[in-house]
Scaffold this active site. Structure first.
Site, PDB file in Angstrom:
ATOM      1  CG  ASN A   1      -1.720   1.255   1.395  1.00 36.60           C
ATOM      2  OD1 ASN A   1      -1.782   2.068   0.474  1.00 36.60           O
ATOM      3  ND2 ASN A   1      -2.332   1.421   2.552  1.00 36.60           N
ATOM      4  CD1 TRP A   2       3.246   1.021  -3.070  1.00 37.82           C
ATOM      5  CD2 TRP A   2       3.111   2.264  -4.931  1.00 37.82           C
ATOM      6  NE1 TRP A   2       3.802   0.304  -4.092  1.00 37.82           N
ATOM      7  CE2 TRP A   2       3.737   1.040  -5.250  1.00 37.82           C
ATOM      8  CE3 TRP A   2       2.915   3.203  -5.945  1.00 37.82           C
ATOM      9  CZ2 TRP A   2       4.170   0.739  -6.540  1.00 37.82           C
ATOM     10  CZ3 TRP A   2       3.344   2.898  -7.234  1.00 37.82           C
ATOM     11  CH2 TRP A   2       3.962   1.681  -7.522  1.00 37.82           C
ATOM     12  CE  LYS A   3      -0.031   3.288   4.799  1.00 40.06           C
ATOM     13  NZ  LYS A   3       0.133   3.378   6.240  1.00 40.06           N
TER      14      LYS A   3
ATOM     15  CG  HIS B   1      -5.697   2.021   5.393  1.00 40.06           C
ATOM     16  ND1 HIS B   1      -5.201   2.946   6.275  1.00 40.06           N
ATOM     17  CD2 HIS B   1      -4.696   1.135   5.167  1.00 40.06           C
ATOM     18  CE1 HIS B   1      -3.941   2.633   6.561  1.00 40.06           C
ATOM     19  NE2 HIS B   1      -3.618   1.539   5.910  1.00 40.06           N
TER      20      HIS B   1
ATOM     21  CD  GLU C   1      -2.685   5.574   6.773  1.00 37.40           C
ATOM     22  OE1 GLU C   1      -2.684   5.584   5.529  1.00 37.40           O
ATOM     23  OE2 GLU C   1      -1.766   5.061   7.452  1.00 37.40           O
TER      24      GLU C   1
ATOM     25  CD  GLU D   1      -3.054  -2.291   7.418  1.00 39.71           C
ATOM     26  OE1 GLU D   1      -1.978  -2.548   6.873  1.00 39.71           O
ATOM     27  OE2 GLU D   1      -3.670  -1.227   7.233  1.00 39.71           O
TER      28      GLU D   1
ATOM     29  N   GLY E   1       2.991   2.495  10.768  1.00 39.38           N
ATOM     30  CA  GLY E   1       3.962   3.582  10.630  1.00 39.38           C
ATOM     31  C   GLY E   1       4.702   3.920  11.911  1.00 39.38           C
TER      32      GLY E   1
ATOM     33  CB  SER F   1       5.791  -1.533  11.911  1.00 38.97           C
ATOM     34  OG  SER F   1       5.388  -0.208  12.201  1.00 38.97           O
TER      35      SER F   1
ATOM     36  N   GLY G   1       5.212   1.578   4.397  1.00 40.78           N
ATOM     37  CA  GLY G   1       6.498   2.220   4.117  1.00 40.78           C
ATOM     38  C   GLY G   1       7.505   1.319   3.413  1.00 40.78           C
TER      39      GLY G   1
HETATM   40  P1  13P Z   1       3.404   0.615   7.561  1.00 40.60           P
HETATM   41  O1  13P Z   1       3.898  -0.699   6.968  1.00 40.60           O
HETATM   42  O2  13P Z   1       4.110   1.807   7.014  1.00 40.60           O
HETATM   43  O3  13P Z   1       3.353   0.544   9.043  1.00 40.60           O
HETATM   44  O4  13P Z   1       1.877   0.788   7.047  1.00 40.60           O
HETATM   45  C1  13P Z   1       0.992  -0.250   7.195  1.00 40.60           C
HETATM   46  C2  13P Z   1      -0.251   0.080   6.481  1.00 40.60           C
HETATM   47  O5  13P Z   1      -1.013   0.939   6.882  1.00 40.60           O
HETATM   48  C3  13P Z   1      -0.546  -0.668   5.244  1.00 40.60           C
HETATM   49  O6  13P Z   1      -1.848  -0.445   4.805  1.00 40.60           O
END
Ligand code: 13P
Length: 266
Positions: free
Chosen positions: A15-17, A107, A109, A177, A183, A223, A245
């Site tokens: 997931n590149w966000k 998600h 976020e 998650e 993150g 993470s 990330g």
């Molecule tokens: P990180 O791997 O950066 O913690 O993000 C996880 C995430 O939200 C994947 O959707």
């Protein structure tokens, strides 16, 4: 791995966000595919999916098709509506036309940053399913939820709400998650991930029956890195990872994808 886990093809999903423009996206997917070709990656053994921002999807799709790459495409969000006056939304049908296979719904976020309710997540999952996409349903508790209710209560409620509108046999992927792990560099332990994944699978068994529970891939996210992926993948009910990330660096993402080397080599 038990017999059921062995039947589920693991997925490593990136997931590149909100990172990488379409040119950077092409460069990353090219580098990733070359690296995986060098190590003769078997995409039948571990499925690889990337979830670029909307503006990159067409470019990545074109590259995947032109070079006949087996990397699978997904989107990070979808409108609950089919079409119409919804400024800024992107429909599931539009994503299906771009040969996306998956779409992330729910998600954290989006739940927290955009106020998405469980009901909206369910409607998005339904819109995805109707267009032939597989919703990747994200669930997870905050640090406060963890203190108050334990790890599983919120993810279980979120999953039940998200699948409620779907037909009983709809294919889904679940991504557990924990919000506190996203993150933060502080991943859940493999045992914590397994506990919640098993509870989610038990709940799918109650709600949808054995065949759906046994076939559904449940991923861990938060993470994830090449250093900790093996521990998660040794767990009976963890069928892959949703990586944030670490999916933005082709070498690191490639090492995560090659987890069977770490797992069987241990
Ligand atoms: P990180 O791997 O950066 O913690 O993000 C996880 C995430 O939200 C994947 O959707």
């Amino acid at each position: 791995m038990n017999a059921s886990a062995a039947q589920r093809t693991p997925i490593i999903a990136g997931n590149w966000k909100m990172n990488l423009d379409h040119l950077q996206a092409i460069a990353l997917v090219q580098k990733l595919s070359w690296g995986l070709k060098d190590v003769r990656h078997d995409y039948g053994q571990v499925e690889v999916a990337v979830f670029p921002p909307f503006t990159d999807l067409r470019s990545v799709q074109t590259l995947l098709a032109a070079d006949k790459l087996s990397i699978v495409l997904g989107a990070q969000d979808v409108s609950p509506h089919e079409a119409g006056a919804y400024t800024g939304d992107v429909s599931a049908q539009m994503l299906a036309k771009l040969e996306a296979k998956y779409v992330i719904v729910g998600h954290s976020e989006r739940r927290h940053g955009h106020g998405e309710s469980d009901e909206t997540v369910g409607l998005k999952a339904l819109a995805a399913h109707r267009a032939g996409l597989v919703p990747m349903i994200c669930v997870g508790e905050t640090a406060e939820d963890l203190d108050e209710h334990g790890a599983a209560a919120i993810p279980l409620a979120q999953l039940a709400a998200a699948i409620a509108p779907l037909p009983a046999d709809a294919e889904i992927v679940v991504a557990y998650e924990p919000v506190w792990a996203i993150g933060s560099g502080q991943a859940a332990t493999p045992e914590q991930a397994q506990d919640v994944a098993r509870t989610l699978r038990d709940s799918l068994r109650d709600l949808r029956g054995d065949s759906v529970a046994d076939a559904t891939r449940i991923l861990y996210g938060g993470s994830v890195s090449s250093q900790n992926i093996a521990g998660f993948m040794r767990q009976a009910d963890v069928d892959g990872a949703l990586v944030g990330g670490a999916s933005l660096k082709s070498d690191e993402f490639s090492r995560i994808i090659q987890f069977p080397k770490h797992v069987t080599g241990s």
